[in-house]
Design an enzyme around this catalytic site. Structure first.
Site, PDB file in Angstrom:
ATOM      1  N   GLU A  12     -25.008  21.139  39.081  1.00 33.12           N
ATOM      2  CA  GLU A  12     -24.761  22.315  39.918  1.00 33.12           C
ATOM      3  C   GLU A  12     -25.576  23.531  39.482  1.00 33.12           C
ATOM      4  OE1 GLU A  12     -20.153  21.819  41.252  1.00 33.12           O
ATOM      5  OE2 GLU A  12     -20.516  22.098  39.130  1.00 33.12           O
ATOM      6  N   GLU A 193     -11.762  24.794  39.389  1.00 33.26           N
ATOM      7  CA  GLU A 193     -11.942  25.808  38.341  1.00 33.26           C
ATOM      8  C   GLU A 193     -11.727  27.256  38.769  1.00 33.26           C
ATOM      9  OE1 GLU A 193     -14.606  23.735  39.183  1.00 33.26           O
ATOM     10  OE2 GLU A 193     -14.279  22.205  37.646  1.00 33.26           O
ATOM     11  N   ASP A 216     -18.042  17.578  50.295  1.00 33.03           N
ATOM     12  CA  ASP A 216     -17.243  16.472  50.842  1.00 33.03           C
ATOM     13  C   ASP A 216     -16.068  17.075  51.600  1.00 33.03           C
ATOM     14  OD1 ASP A 216     -16.504  16.785  47.699  1.00 33.03           O
ATOM     15  OD2 ASP A 216     -14.721  16.568  48.910  1.00 33.03           O
TER      16      ASP A 216
END
Ligand code: ADE
Length: 252
Positions: A12, A193, A216
Site C-alpha cells: 500500500e 486500522e 473489494d
C-alpha cells in the site's frame, strides 16, 4: 514539523516510499519509520502492520518519538454502501470501531470513558484529500495504464466522503457485510486500522485523516485479486493522492 503517512501493508505504501529521495530508516518496535521529504515537506512514512492494536502502537510512536503534527492513513478498504465500488476512493469524515461493544455499561460502539463512538477527522486535511482524490481519479488510464483499468473495471471511479468503520476482522462474506450494513447503514467502507489511529490522535489532540481505495466489496469474493489490486492500483492511488495533497501545503 513532520507529517506522518501510514499504511498497513508494504504494497500500500511501496510507490510512495520509492519517491522519497532522502529517506532514512529508523527502527522502533520492529517497524521501519522512513524519515525524509516529499514535495519539500518533512514526512515520516511507516507500515503499521494490520489491525487496530498494531495501528494504535504505530500512531503512538509517531506522536511520542517523531512528534508528528498530523497523521494520514492510506491504503485499501472493503466497500459496504451500495454505490461504493472497487477502484473508488473513500475519504473519511468520521471513523468508528465496528467491533467495539462494552454494552450495557456503555452504548454499543462507544469508546469507554471518551463519550465518543465516531471520531471526526481534521476537516481541512479531509477537504484537501478529497480535492486531491477528485483530481487523481479524473484520468485512471493515465495513472494505471489501460490494461489495469480494464482488468479491474476501473473506467469511472468516484470519490465518496463519510463514515469509515474499522475492526479486527477481514470481512470476507456477504453475510457479514450485510450485518454491518444493517447495524451501521451510513458506513461507506470497512478496514482494520483507521478508527484506532483516530482514537489515539483524538487523545493527543493531533489532526488525523484517512483515505482508502476500495479493493473489494467485503463479500465472498473479497480476497480474490486482493494482493494484485493493492500493488497495481491502491499503491499508485496512495502515492498520487498524498503527492497531490502535499503539493498544496505551504513550504516548510
Ligand atoms: N481492507 C480491504 N478490504 C477489507 C475487508 N473486506 N475487510 C476488512 N478490511 C479490508
Amino acid at each position: 514539523m513532520t507529517i506522518a503517512v501510514v499504511a498497513a501493508m508494504h504494497e500500500e505504501l511501496g510507490a510512495l516510499l520509492a519517491q522519497m529521495p532522502d529517506e532514512q530508516r529508523v527502527q522502533v518496535a520492529g517497524r521501519d519509520f522512513w524519515v525524509g521529504h516529499l514535495h519539500g515537506q518533512p514526512v515520516v512514512a511507516v507500515l503499521s502492520r494490520i489491525g487496530k492494536v498494531a495501528a494504535a502502537l504505530t500512531a503512538t510512536v509517531l506522536l511520542e518519538r517523531f512528534k508528528v503534527r498530523a497523521i494520514v492513513f492510506t491504503g485499501v478498504a472493503g466497500g459496504l454502501a451500495p454505490g461504493v465500488r472497487v477502484g473508488d476512493v473513500v475519504v473519511a469524515t468520521k471513523l468508528l470501531q465496528h467491533d467495539l461493544d462494552a454494552s450495557p455499561i456503555f452504548p454499543r460502539y462507544e469508546v469507554p470513558l471518551t463519550g465518543h463512538a465516531r471520531f471526526a477527522v481534521d476537516t481541512a486535511i479531509g477537504d484537501a484529500l478529497a480535492a486531491a482524490a477528485a483530481e487523481v481519479l479524473r484520468d485512471p488510464v493515465g495513472l494505471l495504464g489501460p490494461q489495469v483499468v480494464e482488468d479491474f473495471g476501473l473506467a469511472a471511479p468516484r470519490v465518496h466522503r463519510g463514515l469509515l468503520v474499522s475492526g479486527d476482522r477481514f470481512v470476507s462474506t456477504a453475510a457479514e457485510s450485510a450485518v454491518l450494513r444493517r447495524d451501521l447503514p451510513d458506513a461507506l467502507a470497512v478496514e482494520m486500522e483507521g478508527a484506532a489511529v483516530a482514537q489515539v490522535c483524538h487523545d493527543y489532540g493531533v489532526p488525523f485523516a484517512a483515505v482508502r481505495t476500495i479493493s473489494d466489496r467485503a463479500d465472498d469474493e473479497a480476497h480474490g485479486d486482493f494482493t494484485r489490486f493493492v500493488s497495481a492500483v491502491a499503491s499508485r492511488y496512495s502515492l498520487a493522492l498524498v503527492d497531490a495533497w502535499l503539493a498544496t501545503l505551504p513550504a516548510q
